[in-house]
Design a protein around this motif. Structure first.
Motif, PDB file in Angstrom:
ATOM      1  N   THR A 145       1.322   3.008   3.330  1.00  0.00           N
ATOM      2  CA  THR A 145       2.171   2.287   4.276  1.00  0.00           C
ATOM      3  C   THR A 145       3.641   2.493   3.936  1.00  0.00           C
ATOM      4  O   THR A 145       4.466   2.723   4.827  1.00  0.00           O
TER       5      THR A 145
ATOM      6  N   ARG B  88       4.680   6.022   4.963  1.00  0.00           N
ATOM      7  CA  ARG B  88       4.788   6.104   6.422  1.00  0.00           C
ATOM      8  C   ARG B  88       6.062   5.428   6.915  1.00  0.00           C
ATOM      9  O   ARG B  88       6.809   5.986   7.714  1.00  0.00           O
ATOM     10  N   ARG B  89       6.341   4.243   6.393  1.00  0.00           N
ATOM     11  CA  ARG B  89       7.558   3.519   6.808  1.00  0.00           C
ATOM     12  C   ARG B  89       8.816   4.283   6.415  1.00  0.00           C
ATOM     13  O   ARG B  89       9.764   4.372   7.185  1.00  0.00           O
TER      14      ARG B  89
ATOM     15  N   ASP C 195       0.850  -1.179   0.000  1.00  0.00           N
ATOM     16  CA  ASP C 195       0.000   0.000   0.000  1.00  0.00           C
ATOM     17  C   ASP C 195       0.894   1.241   0.000  1.00  0.00           C
ATOM     18  O   ASP C 195       1.776   1.358   0.867  1.00  0.00           O
TER      19      ASP C 195
END
Length: 105
Positions: free
Chosen positions: A26, A29-30, A23
């Motif tokens: 995701t 964000r990571r 995604d």
């Protein structure tokens, strides 16, 4: 193309519906969390995300020097490399600029 490999719309963000697919939210964000952990500076924004042969490349804007007024802050663009699992592999500063500096249009 098989149904499990088709892209589908998800809240305005394109996501891949495939085995091992990631995604984009995701991944971003990571990338920003892992970059902040090693640099000690949080991301100001994300300007790009691209799939590469062995993972992902995320372009992250970071404030390197806060000034008053904020339009004179010094920012930098970092290219963050993630592996296929979304783990940090490396990063590199590719550009440094003043917030008020406009790119060529």
């Amino acid at each position: 193309m098989a149904e499990d490999q088709e892209d589908k719309e998800d809240g305005g963000v394109r996501t891949a519906d495939r085995d091992g697919g990631a995604d984009p939210r995701t991944l971003v964000r990571r990338a920003t969390e892992q970059l902040a952990a090693v640099m000690g500076r949080r991301a100001d924004s994300v300007s790009g995300l691209a799939r590469e042969d062995d993972g992902w490349r995320v372009s992250v804007e970071v404030v390197e020097l806060e000034r008053i007024p904020p339009s004179t802050d010094v920012l930098a663009t970092y290219e963050v490399q993630l592996d296929g699992e979304g783990d940090l592999v490396g990063y590199e500063r590719t550009r440094r600029y003043v917030r008020s500096q406009a790119d060529e249009l």
